[in-house]
Design a protein around this motif. Structure first.
Motif, PDB file in Angstrom:
ATOM      1  N   HIS A  40       0.849  -1.192   0.000  1.00 15.70           N
ATOM      2  CA  HIS A  40       0.000   0.000   0.000  1.00 15.70           C
ATOM      3  C   HIS A  40       0.880   1.236   0.000  1.00 15.70           C
ATOM      4  CE1 HIS A  40      -3.657  -2.260   0.520  1.00 15.70           C
ATOM      5  NE2 HIS A  40      -2.998  -3.006   1.371  1.00 15.70           N
ATOM      6  N   THR A  41       0.870   1.910  -1.106  1.00 10.57           N
ATOM      7  CA  THR A  41       1.647   3.133  -1.224  1.00 10.57           C
ATOM      8  C   THR A  41       0.697   4.298  -1.356  1.00 10.57           C
ATOM      9  OG1 THR A  41       1.756   2.911  -3.621  1.00 10.57           O
ATOM     10  CG2 THR A  41       3.566   1.957  -2.358  1.00 10.57           C
ATOM     11  N   SER A  42       1.173   5.467  -1.011  1.00  6.98           N
ATOM     12  CA  SER A  42       0.326   6.637  -1.161  1.00  6.98           C
ATOM     13  C   SER A  42       0.205   6.960  -2.638  1.00  6.98           C
ATOM     14  CB  SER A  42       0.902   7.815  -0.397  1.00  6.98           C
ATOM     15  OG  SER A  42       2.163   8.147  -0.935  1.00  6.98           O
ATOM     16  N   GLY A  43      -0.850   7.606  -2.983  1.00  7.71           N
ATOM     17  CA  GLY A  43      -1.013   8.008  -4.363  1.00  7.71           C
ATOM     18  C   GLY A  43      -2.454   7.924  -4.798  1.00  7.71           C
ATOM     19  N   THR A  44      -2.635   8.200  -6.044  1.00  7.83           N
ATOM     20  CA  THR A  44      -3.970   8.207  -6.596  1.00  7.83           C
ATOM     21  C   THR A  44      -4.384   6.806  -7.026  1.00  7.83           C
ATOM     22  OG1 THR A  44      -3.179   8.606  -8.827  1.00  7.83           O
ATOM     23  CG2 THR A  44      -3.607  10.552  -7.459  1.00  7.83           C
ATOM     24  N   ILE A  45      -5.673   6.633  -7.218  1.00  8.67           N
ATOM     25  CA  ILE A  45      -6.182   5.366  -7.730  1.00  8.67           C
ATOM     26  C   ILE A  45      -5.562   5.095  -9.094  1.00  8.67           C
ATOM     27  CG2 ILE A  45      -8.251   4.175  -8.549  1.00  8.67           C
ATOM     28  CD1 ILE A  45      -9.787   5.700  -6.334  1.00  8.67           C
ATOM     29  N   GLU A  46      -5.459   6.130  -9.891  1.00  8.30           N
ATOM     30  CA  GLU A  46      -4.846   5.960 -11.220  1.00  8.30           C
ATOM     31  C   GLU A  46      -3.435   5.395 -11.120  1.00  8.30           C
ATOM     32  OE1 GLU A  46      -3.358   8.490 -15.128  1.00  8.30           O
ATOM     33  OE2 GLU A  46      -4.505   9.535 -13.573  1.00  8.30           O
ATOM     34  N   ARG A  47      -2.621   5.965 -10.243  1.00  5.68           N
ATOM     35  CA  ARG A  47      -1.234   5.502 -10.092  1.00  5.68           C
ATOM     36  C   ARG A  47      -1.190   4.047  -9.634  1.00  5.68           C
ATOM     37  NH1 ARG A  47       1.793   8.880  -6.061  1.00  5.68           N
ATOM     38  NH2 ARG A  47       0.917  10.467  -7.378  1.00  5.68           N
ATOM     39  N   VAL A  48      -2.032   3.701  -8.677  1.00  8.09           N
ATOM     40  CA  VAL A  48      -2.046   2.335  -8.154  1.00  8.09           C
ATOM     41  C   VAL A  48      -2.477   1.352  -9.235  1.00  8.09           C
ATOM     42  CG1 VAL A  48      -3.203   0.809  -6.508  1.00  8.09           C
ATOM     43  CG2 VAL A  48      -2.380   3.047  -5.766  1.00  8.09           C
ATOM     44  N   LEU A  49      -3.544   1.684  -9.976  1.00 10.71           N
ATOM     45  CA  LEU A  49      -3.997   0.787 -11.035  1.00 10.71           C
ATOM     46  C   LEU A  49      -2.951   0.671 -12.139  1.00 10.71           C
ATOM     47  CD1 LEU A  49      -7.814   1.564 -11.327  1.00 10.71           C
ATOM     48  CD2 LEU A  49      -6.702  -0.430 -10.301  1.00 10.71           C
ATOM     49  N   ARG A  50      -2.316   1.760 -12.490  1.00  8.86           N
ATOM     50  CA  ARG A  50      -1.262   1.696 -13.508  1.00  8.86           C
ATOM     51  C   ARG A  50      -0.138   0.769 -13.059  1.00  8.86           C
ATOM     52  NH1 ARG A  50      -1.420   4.885 -17.804  1.00  8.86           N
ATOM     53  NH2 ARG A  50      -2.884   6.621 -17.810  1.00  8.86           N
ATOM     54  N   GLN A  51       0.247   0.897 -11.803  1.00  8.00           N
ATOM     55  CA  GLN A  51       1.323   0.060 -11.263  1.00  8.00           C
ATOM     56  C   GLN A  51       0.936  -1.418 -11.329  1.00  8.00           C
ATOM     57  OE1 GLN A  51       2.133   0.751  -7.125  1.00  8.00           O
ATOM     58  NE2 GLN A  51       3.870  -0.620  -7.071  1.00  8.00           N
ATOM     59  N   HIS A  52      -0.258  -1.737 -10.886  1.00  9.79           N
ATOM     60  CA  HIS A  52      -0.686  -3.137 -10.860  1.00  9.79           C
ATOM     61  C   HIS A  52      -0.931  -3.688 -12.257  1.00  9.79           C
ATOM     62  CE1 HIS A  52      -1.065  -4.067  -6.559  1.00  9.79           C
ATOM     63  NE2 HIS A  52      -1.200  -2.756  -6.437  1.00  9.79           N
ATOM     64  N   LEU A  53      -1.544  -2.894 -13.105  1.00  9.63           N
ATOM     65  CA  LEU A  53      -1.858  -3.380 -14.451  1.00  9.63           C
ATOM     66  C   LEU A  53      -0.628  -3.440 -15.353  1.00  9.63           C
ATOM     67  CD1 LEU A  53      -5.283  -1.624 -14.996  1.00  9.63           C
ATOM     68  CD2 LEU A  53      -4.880  -4.089 -14.741  1.00  9.63           C
ATOM     69  N   SER A  54       0.426  -2.777 -14.986  1.00 14.55           N
ATOM     70  CA  SER A  54       1.653  -2.816 -15.776  1.00 14.55           C
ATOM     71  C   SER A  54       2.433  -4.107 -15.565  1.00 14.55           C
ATOM     72  CB  SER A  54       2.544  -1.614 -15.436  1.00 14.55           C
ATOM     73  OG  SER A  54       1.893  -0.419 -15.829  1.00 14.55           O
ATOM     74  N   GLN A  55       2.016  -4.903 -14.613  1.00 20.34           N
ATOM     75  CA  GLN A  55       2.658  -6.189 -14.339  1.00 20.34           C
ATOM     76  C   GLN A  55       1.865  -7.281 -15.047  1.00 20.34           C
ATOM     77  OE1 GLN A  55       2.743  -6.551 -10.071  1.00 20.34           O
ATOM     78  NE2 GLN A  55       3.554  -4.495  -9.820  1.00 20.34           N
ATOM     79  N   PRO A  56       2.420  -7.859 -16.124  1.00 20.49           N
ATOM     80  CA  PRO A  56       1.687  -8.900 -16.860  1.00 20.49           C
ATOM     81  C   PRO A  56       1.251 -10.043 -15.929  1.00 20.49           C
ATOM     82  CG  PRO A  56       3.662  -8.258 -18.045  1.00 20.49           C
ATOM     83  CD  PRO A  56       3.724  -7.604 -16.690  1.00 20.49           C
ATOM     84  N   SER A  83      -6.016  -5.294 -24.063  1.00 14.95           N
ATOM     85  CA  SER A  83      -7.064  -4.604 -23.297  1.00 14.95           C
ATOM     86  C   SER A  83      -6.454  -3.696 -22.240  1.00 14.95           C
ATOM     87  CB  SER A  83      -7.997  -5.615 -22.633  1.00 14.95           C
ATOM     88  OG  SER A  83      -8.686  -6.369 -23.589  1.00 14.95           O
ATOM     89  N   VAL A  84      -5.420  -4.191 -21.563  1.00 16.50           N
ATOM     90  CA  VAL A  84      -4.723  -3.377 -20.554  1.00 16.50           C
ATOM     91  C   VAL A  84      -4.137  -2.144 -21.225  1.00 16.50           C
ATOM     92  CG1 VAL A  84      -2.746  -3.272 -18.978  1.00 16.50           C
ATOM     93  CG2 VAL A  84      -4.235  -5.282 -18.976  1.00 16.50           C
ATOM     94  N   SER A  85      -3.509  -2.328 -22.364  1.00 15.02           N
ATOM     95  CA  SER A  85      -2.920  -1.207 -23.087  1.00 15.02           C
ATOM     96  C   SER A  85      -3.977  -0.166 -23.464  1.00 15.02           C
ATOM     97  CB  SER A  85      -2.210  -1.717 -24.337  1.00 15.02           C
ATOM     98  OG  SER A  85      -1.643  -0.648 -25.050  1.00 15.02           O
ATOM     99  N   ARG A  86      -5.126  -0.623 -23.947  1.00 21.49           N
ATOM    100  CA  ARG A  86      -6.213   0.312 -24.295  1.00 21.49           C
ATOM    101  C   ARG A  86      -6.710   1.062 -23.064  1.00 21.49           C
ATOM    102  NH1 ARG A  86      -7.569  -3.972 -27.720  1.00 21.49           N
ATOM    103  NH2 ARG A  86      -9.110  -4.764 -26.235  1.00 21.49           N
ATOM    104  N   PHE A  87      -6.834   0.351 -21.940  1.00 15.01           N
ATOM    105  CA  PHE A  87      -7.280   0.995 -20.704  1.00 15.01           C
ATOM    106  C   PHE A  87      -6.274   2.049 -20.245  1.00 15.01           C
ATOM    107  CE2 PHE A  87      -7.111   1.186 -16.023  1.00 15.01           C
ATOM    108  CZ  PHE A  87      -8.361   1.730 -15.785  1.00 15.01           C
ATOM    109  N   LEU A  88      -4.999   1.684 -20.209  1.00 16.98           N
ATOM    110  CA  LEU A  88      -3.969   2.604 -19.730  1.00 16.98           C
ATOM    111  C   LEU A  88      -3.812   3.822 -20.632  1.00 16.98           C
ATOM    112  CD1 LEU A  88      -1.266   0.072 -18.478  1.00 16.98           C
ATOM    113  CD2 LEU A  88      -2.892   1.394 -17.103  1.00 16.98           C
ATOM    114  N   SER A  89      -4.172   3.693 -21.903  1.00 17.03           N
ATOM    115  CA  SER A  89      -4.071   4.831 -22.818  1.00 17.03           C
ATOM    116  C   SER A  89      -5.364   5.637 -22.886  1.00 17.03           C
ATOM    117  CB  SER A  89      -3.695   4.345 -24.219  1.00 17.03           C
ATOM    118  OG  SER A  89      -4.757   3.597 -24.785  1.00 17.03           O
ATOM    119  N   GLY A  90      -6.379   5.218 -22.127  1.00 13.37           N
ATOM    120  CA  GLY A  90      -7.631   5.958 -22.081  1.00 13.37           C
ATOM    121  C   GLY A  90      -8.610   5.605 -23.189  1.00 13.37           C
TER     122      GLY A  90
END
Length: 112
Positions: free
Chosen positions: A7-23, A37-44
């Motif tokens: 659990h790190t401080s930060g925004t929901i966006e940062r946390v989801l990016r961190q987790h979703l960036s791990q295949p 799908s992950v790539s499409r999500f992360l790019s908006g």
């Protein structure tokens, strides 16, 4: 609590990016997404279906709580640190206990 989650401080966006960036992450599995799908999500270019928001956030190691609940836990934590006062017969607990006691004595003195 699952020890896999950090659990790190930060925004929901940062946390989801961190987790979703791990295949193959738990967040990716919870969303049911493959790498494109992950790539499409992360790019908006893709959103999260409302039915998957809870499982995605949970897989990232977080839960939704209300501000009211969080404030109550904060108050209980603060009072808990000082509860030795109440156990010793000193009245209400908390860091402002002496201020409250002095104000109470002032009121009692004014009534006398």
């Amino acid at each position: 609590m699952n020890s896999r989650h950090s659990h790190t401080s930060g925004t929901i966006e940062r946390v989801l990016r961190q987790h979703l960036s791990q295949p193959g992450s738990a967040a990716q599995d919870a969303a049911g997404w493959d790498a494109p799908s992950v790539s499409r999500f992360l790019s908006g270019q893709q959103g999260v279906p409302i039915s998957k928001i809870d499982s995605l956030v949970n897989a990232a190691g977080f839960v939704l709580i209300s501000r009211k609940y969080l404030e109550a836990i904060g108050t209980l934590g603060e009072v808990g640190m000082y509860c030795h006062c109440a156990r010793a017969g000193g009245g209400e607990c908390g860091p402002n206990r002496q201020e409250a006691s002095a104000a109470g004595q002032d009121l009692r003195g004014a009534r006398a």
